[in-house]
Scaffold this motif. Structure first.
Motif, PDB file in Angstrom:
ATOM      1  N   UNK A   5       0.883  -1.172   0.000  1.00  0.00           N
ATOM      2  CA  UNK A   5       0.000   0.000   0.000  1.00  0.00           C
ATOM      3  C   UNK A   5       0.916   1.216   0.000  1.00  0.00           C
ATOM      4  N   UNK A   6       0.991   1.907  -1.117  1.00  0.00           N
ATOM      5  CA  UNK A   6       1.945   3.009  -1.212  1.00  0.00           C
ATOM      6  C   UNK A   6       1.242   4.360  -1.270  1.00  0.00           C
ATOM      7  N   UNK A   7       1.979   5.379  -0.897  1.00  0.00           N
ATOM      8  CA  UNK A   7       1.493   6.750  -0.891  1.00  0.00           C
ATOM      9  C   UNK A   7       2.481   7.614  -0.151  1.00  0.00           C
ATOM     10  N   UNK A   8       2.016   8.745   0.331  1.00  0.00           N
ATOM     11  CA  UNK A   8       2.862   9.673   1.071  1.00  0.00           C
ATOM     12  C   UNK A   8       2.626   9.466   2.565  1.00  0.00           C
ATOM     13  N   UNK A   9       3.701   9.282   3.318  1.00  0.00           N
ATOM     14  CA  UNK A   9       3.580   9.118   4.766  1.00  0.00           C
ATOM     15  C   UNK A   9       3.428  10.496   5.401  1.00  0.00           C
ATOM     16  N   UNK A  10       2.341  10.669   6.165  1.00  0.00           N
ATOM     17  CA  UNK A  10       2.076  11.936   6.854  1.00  0.00           C
ATOM     18  C   UNK A  10       1.872  11.660   8.347  1.00  0.00           C
ATOM     19  N   UNK A  11       1.989  12.696   9.139  1.00  0.00           N
ATOM     20  CA  UNK A  11       1.697  12.561  10.567  1.00  0.00           C
ATOM     21  C   UNK A  11       0.192  12.421  10.748  1.00  0.00           C
ATOM     22  N   UNK A  12      -0.214  11.610  11.700  1.00  0.00           N
ATOM     23  CA  UNK A  12      -1.642  11.340  11.890  1.00  0.00           C
ATOM     24  C   UNK A  12      -2.440  12.590  12.252  1.00  0.00           C
ATOM     25  N   UNK A  13      -1.789  13.602  12.845  1.00  0.00           N
ATOM     26  CA  UNK A  13      -2.505  14.831  13.209  1.00  0.00           C
ATOM     27  C   UNK A  13      -2.950  15.615  11.976  1.00  0.00           C
ATOM     28  N   UNK A  14      -2.428  15.287  10.792  1.00  0.00           N
ATOM     29  CA  UNK A  14      -2.806  15.991   9.562  1.00  0.00           C
ATOM     30  C   UNK A  14      -3.965  15.347   8.815  1.00  0.00           C
ATOM     31  N   UNK A  15      -4.412  14.180   9.253  1.00  0.00           N
ATOM     32  CA  UNK A  15      -5.418  13.453   8.483  1.00  0.00           C
ATOM     33  C   UNK A  15      -6.753  14.180   8.386  1.00  0.00           C
ATOM     34  N   UNK A  16      -7.233  14.749   9.481  1.00  0.00           N
ATOM     35  CA  UNK A  16      -8.521  15.457   9.433  1.00  0.00           C
ATOM     36  C   UNK A  16      -8.471  16.628   8.465  1.00  0.00           C
ATOM     37  N   UNK A  17      -7.384  17.373   8.479  1.00  0.00           N
ATOM     38  CA  UNK A  17      -7.236  18.521   7.585  1.00  0.00           C
ATOM     39  C   UNK A  17      -7.233  18.074   6.125  1.00  0.00           C
ATOM     40  N   UNK A  18      -6.513  16.996   5.835  1.00  0.00           N
ATOM     41  CA  UNK A  18      -6.469  16.483   4.458  1.00  0.00           C
ATOM     42  C   UNK A  18      -7.826  15.942   4.025  1.00  0.00           C
ATOM     43  N   UNK A  19      -8.499  15.223   4.927  1.00  0.00           N
ATOM     44  CA  UNK A  19      -9.821  14.695   4.591  1.00  0.00           C
ATOM     45  C   UNK A  19     -10.787  15.825   4.233  1.00  0.00           C
ATOM     46  N   UNK A  20     -10.778  16.901   5.002  1.00  0.00           N
ATOM     47  CA  UNK A  20     -11.647  18.051   4.720  1.00  0.00           C
ATOM     48  C   UNK A  20     -11.292  18.677   3.379  1.00  0.00           C
ATOM     49  N   UNK A  21     -10.008  18.783   3.079  1.00  0.00           N
ATOM     50  CA  UNK A  21      -9.568  19.345   1.799  1.00  0.00           C
ATOM     51  C   UNK A  21     -10.063  18.473   0.646  1.00  0.00           C
ATOM     52  N   UNK A  22      -9.853  17.157   0.736  1.00  0.00           N
ATOM     53  CA  UNK A  22     -10.283  16.255  -0.330  1.00  0.00           C
ATOM     54  C   UNK A  22     -11.797  16.290  -0.492  1.00  0.00           C
ATOM     55  N   UNK A  24     -13.813  18.753   0.211  1.00  0.00           N
ATOM     56  CA  UNK A  24     -14.169  20.027  -0.409  1.00  0.00           C
ATOM     57  C   UNK A  24     -13.924  20.059  -1.911  1.00  0.00           C
ATOM     58  N   UNK A  25     -12.967  19.281  -2.370  1.00  0.00           N
ATOM     59  CA  UNK A  25     -12.646  19.202  -3.798  1.00  0.00           C
ATOM     60  C   UNK A  25     -13.401  18.074  -4.500  1.00  0.00           C
ATOM     61  N   UNK A  26     -14.183  17.291  -3.721  1.00  0.00           N
ATOM     62  CA  UNK A  26     -14.920  16.164  -4.298  1.00  0.00           C
ATOM     63  C   UNK A  26     -14.019  14.999  -4.668  1.00  0.00           C
ATOM     64  N   UNK A  27     -12.910  14.854  -3.959  1.00  0.00           N
ATOM     65  CA  UNK A  27     -11.934  13.791  -4.223  1.00  0.00           C
ATOM     66  C   UNK A  27     -12.112  12.692  -3.176  1.00  0.00           C
ATOM     67  N   UNK A  28     -12.166  11.444  -3.614  1.00  0.00           N
ATOM     68  CA  UNK A  28     -12.228  10.316  -2.683  1.00  0.00           C
ATOM     69  C   UNK A  28     -10.948  10.253  -1.866  1.00  0.00           C
ATOM     70  N   UNK A  29     -11.057   9.908  -0.605  1.00  0.00           N
ATOM     71  CA  UNK A  29      -9.927   9.909   0.321  1.00  0.00           C
ATOM     72  C   UNK A  29      -9.466   8.479   0.602  1.00  0.00           C
ATOM     73  N   UNK A  30      -8.172   8.225   0.441  1.00  0.00           N
ATOM     74  CA  UNK A  30      -7.603   6.899   0.670  1.00  0.00           C
ATOM     75  C   UNK A  30      -6.419   7.021   1.631  1.00  0.00           C
ATOM     76  N   UNK A  31      -6.668   6.702   2.893  1.00  0.00           N
ATOM     77  CA  UNK A  31      -5.620   6.768   3.910  1.00  0.00           C
ATOM     78  C   UNK A  31      -5.596   5.470   4.706  1.00  0.00           C
ATOM     79  N   UNK A  32      -4.396   5.083   5.125  1.00  0.00           N
ATOM     80  CA  UNK A  32      -4.206   3.845   5.880  1.00  0.00           C
ATOM     81  C   UNK A  32      -3.293   4.166   7.058  1.00  0.00           C
TER      82      UNK A  32
END
Length: 116
Positions: A5-22, A24-32
């Motif tokens: 499962x590949x992607x960009x490793x981010x700190x868990x505290x950033x997940x809510x902010x990214x989810x809201x951004x995605x 808002x843009x109508x982009x499906x969110x895929x985080x593990x």
């Protein structure tokens, strides 16, 4: 091993902010989630592993492994998988109270009815 499962490793505290951004843009969110601190965000820079669905009776499982000091999420087969068979694994979302339950639509005989 089936796929990493590949992607960009981010700190868990950033997940809510990214989810809201995605969202808002109508982009499906895929985080593990790898652990309490790190999450792999496969939304924009992931591979086909992000499209593997949940099942309460999966044919695969996921593991976080360490290779040369780096964490990787790898999907492994639980059994022989037939050509054309959908790949699935249990997302193992944390248990939530009744008001935050996510319905499960996996269709398995022993479906738990909720992902969390």
């Amino acid at each position: 091993m089936v796929i990493e499962y590949s992607g960009i490793v981010i700190r868990s505290v950033l997940t809510d902010k990214r989810e809201k951004y995605y969202d808002g843009k109508g982009i499906g969110c895929y985080m593990f989630r790898m652990d309490d601190f790190d999450v792999v965000d496969a939304t924009m820079h992931g591979n086909a592993a992000r499209f593997i669905n949940h099942s309460c009776e999966p044919n695969c499982f996921s593991r976080v492994i360490h290779v040369e000091g780096q964490k990787h999420i790898v999907i492994f087969a639980l059994r022989r998988i037939l050509r054309g068979e959908e790949l699935t694994y249990d997302y193992k979302f944390p248990i939530e109270d009744a008001s935050n339950k996510l319905p499960c639509n996996c269709g398995a005989k022993r479906c738990r009815r909720f992902l969390n």
